[in-house]
Write a protein that holds these residues in place. Structure first.
Motif, PDB file in Angstrom:
ATOM      1  N   LYS A 102     -35.462 -44.823   3.131  1.00 42.18           N
ATOM      2  CA  LYS A 102     -36.796 -45.402   3.329  1.00 42.18           C
ATOM      3  C   LYS A 102     -37.763 -44.822   2.300  1.00 42.18           C
ATOM      4  O   LYS A 102     -38.530 -45.545   1.668  1.00 42.18           O
ATOM      5  N   LYS A 103     -37.722 -43.516   2.155  1.00 45.22           N
ATOM      6  CA  LYS A 103     -38.474 -42.798   1.126  1.00 45.22           C
ATOM      7  C   LYS A 103     -37.651 -41.572   0.750  1.00 45.22           C
ATOM      8  O   LYS A 103     -36.916 -41.051   1.592  1.00 45.22           O
ATOM      9  N   PRO A 104     -37.762 -41.105  -0.497  1.00 39.68           N
ATOM     10  CA  PRO A 104     -37.030 -39.885  -0.854  1.00 39.68           C
ATOM     11  C   PRO A 104     -37.459 -38.721   0.040  1.00 39.68           C
ATOM     12  O   PRO A 104     -38.654 -38.527   0.283  1.00 39.68           O
ATOM     13  N   ILE A 105     -36.485 -37.978   0.535  1.00 47.31           N
ATOM     14  CA  ILE A 105     -36.764 -36.811   1.376  1.00 47.31           C
ATOM     15  C   ILE A 105     -36.071 -35.603   0.749  1.00 47.31           C
ATOM     16  O   ILE A 105     -34.847 -35.577   0.646  1.00 47.31           O
ATOM     17  N   TRP A 106     -36.860 -34.639   0.339  1.00 52.56           N
ATOM     18  CA  TRP A 106     -36.316 -33.423  -0.265  1.00 52.56           C
ATOM     19  C   TRP A 106     -36.587 -32.239   0.648  1.00 52.56           C
ATOM     20  O   TRP A 106     -37.683 -32.121   1.209  1.00 52.56           O
ATOM     21  N   ALA A 107     -35.609 -31.372   0.784  1.00 57.72           N
ATOM     22  CA  ALA A 107     -35.808 -30.084   1.441  1.00 57.72           C
ATOM     23  C   ALA A 107     -35.986 -29.044   0.345  1.00 57.72           C
ATOM     24  O   ALA A 107     -35.039 -28.742  -0.385  1.00 57.72           O
ATOM     25  N   VAL A 108     -37.189 -28.541   0.209  1.00 55.29           N
ATOM     26  CA  VAL A 108     -37.498 -27.534  -0.798  1.00 55.29           C
ATOM     27  C   VAL A 108     -37.642 -26.201  -0.078  1.00 55.29           C
ATOM     28  O   VAL A 108     -38.599 -25.996   0.673  1.00 55.29           O
ATOM     29  N   LEU A 109     -36.675 -25.325  -0.266  1.00 55.24           N
ATOM     30  CA  LEU A 109     -36.704 -24.054   0.419  1.00 55.24           C
ATOM     31  C   LEU A 109     -37.655 -23.118  -0.319  1.00 55.24           C
ATOM     32  O   LEU A 109     -37.459 -22.824  -1.491  1.00 55.24           O
ATOM     33  N   SER A 110     -38.690 -22.694   0.396  1.00 53.24           N
ATOM     34  CA  SER A 110     -39.627 -21.746  -0.201  1.00 53.24           C
ATOM     35  C   SER A 110     -39.210 -20.335   0.159  1.00 53.24           C
ATOM     36  O   SER A 110     -39.996 -19.411   0.133  1.00 53.24           O
ATOM     37  N   GLU A 111     -37.988 -20.212   0.553  1.00 49.38           N
ATOM     38  CA  GLU A 111     -37.136 -19.033   0.516  1.00 49.38           C
ATOM     39  C   GLU A 111     -35.810 -19.365   1.193  1.00 49.38           C
ATOM     40  O   GLU A 111     -34.853 -19.633   0.506  1.00 49.38           O
TER      41      GLU A 111
END
Length: 265
Positions: free
Chosen positions: A119-128
Motif C-alpha cells: 500500500k505504501k513503503p514501510i521501512w523499519a529503521v532501527l535507531s539502535e
C-alpha cells in the motif's frame, strides 16, 4: 536531509519552539509544515510518517506515542492505520529501539503491518536495537536497517515462575489456596510448580515460540528451520544482515535519506 523531528533522536541538532511555532531549524535547511493536523500523533517528514516504537512494548498503553518508557501496540496500530489513509504520507518509517515486550497483541499487530505491504513503503529503521517482540514488528516491514552497534533477533519466548513458599514458611507464614478447578492455582507464587503445571506452561511457550518463528520466516522469506536454528540468539549490526534478519547496516539518518531517495525526493 534529516528533518528536525528526527534531530533529537539522532543527536544531530535541536529544534527550538515557542508556543508551538518553529523558531529555528538545523543547518540542513529542512522546511517543516507548520500546519500539522491536530489529529496526527506521528511526524510527517517530507512525506514520510515516522512512527516511534521504543521501550517496553505492551498490549494497551492508552497512548499514541511512547510514554513512561513504554509503547503500546494499540498506539502503533492506530498510527499505522492513520498513516496508511493519510494522503500526505507517501511512506511509513517505524523508528524502533526496543528490547521487546508482551506477547498479547503483538502478532495481530505484526500481521496488520505485513498485510499493509504494497500500500505504501514501510521501512523499519532501527535507531539502535529491535529484539524479541520489537523484532517481530520490524520483520513485518518491507525493509530493515540496523546501525553497526544495533541489534536484531531474540526470536523466542520466555516466562518465569517464582516460588516464595519456602521463604514464607521460614517467616512463619502459611498460605492456603482455596480454589475451584484442579488447575486454577497452577503457577501461584505461594506454592512449588508441579511437574504437570510446568509441562503445561512449557507447551504454551513452545506453541508461542513456533508462532514467532513461523511469522519471522514468512516476513523475511527465510526457512522455518533457519529461524528456529538461531535459538533466540541476538545479532549485532552486520551479523543480523548476514543471518537474514536485516537488509543493510545504516545509521538512522542515513537510512532516512535512503528512504527519501527511493521515493524520489
Amino acid at each position: 536531509m534529516v528533518m528536525a523531528a528526527l534531530a533529537d533522536r539522532f543527536g544531530i541538532t535541536k529544534l527550538f519552539r515557542a508556543n508551538g511555532d518553529v523558531l529555528a531549524m538545523s543547518e540542513f535547511g529542512i522546511d517543516e509544515d507548520d500546519d500539522e493536523p491536530d489529529y496526527r500523533y506521528y511526524d510527517v517528514v517530507q512525506g514520510v510518517a515516522v512512527i516511534p516504537i521504543s521501550g517496553t512494548l505492551v498490549q494497551k498503553s492508552g497512548y499514541m506515542r511512547p510514554t513512561c518508557g513504554m509503547t503500546g501496540y494499540d498506539g502503533i496500530r492506530a498510527n499505522l492505520s492513520m498513516a496508511l489513509d493519510d494522503s500526505s504520507v507517501k511512506a511509513i518509517m517505524l523508528d524502533i529501539d526496543s528490547g521487546g515486550g508482551e506477547v498479547a497483541g503483538c502478532f495481530d499487530l505484526v500481521d496488520a503491518i505485513y498485510s499493509a505491504r504494497g500500500k505504501k513503503p514501510i521501512w523499519a529503521v532501527l535507531s539502535e536495537a529491535a529484539y524479541s517482540a520489537a523484532y517481530a514488528i520490524a520483520s513485518a516491514a518491507d525493509r530493515i536497517t540496523v546501525p553497526r552497534t544495533g541489534g536484531t533477533g531474540s526470536v523466542g519466548v520466555i516466562c518465569a515462575h517464582v516460588d516464595f513458599s519456602k521463604a514464607l514458611a521460614k517467616d512463619g507464614i502459611a498460605v492456603t489456596m482455596i480454589h475451584y478447578g484442579a488447575r486454577k492455582a497452577d503457577g501461584s507464587e505461594f506454592m512449588p510448580l508441579s511437574d504437570q503445571a510446568l509441562a503445561r506452561f512449557q507447551a504454551d511457550v513452545d506453541e508461542l515460540g513456533e508462532l514467532f518463528v513461523a511469522t519471522v520466516a514468512r516476513n523475511r522469506k527465510l526457512s522455518v528451520a533457519k529461524v528456529r536454528g538461531t535459538q533466540a540468539s541476538t545479532y549485532l549490526g552486520a551479523a543480523g544482515v548476514a543471518i537474514g534478519f536485516a537488509d543493510e547496516v545504516m545509521s538512522p539518518d542515513e537510512a532516512f535519506r535512503s528512504l527519501l531517495a527511493e521515493l524520489g525526493d
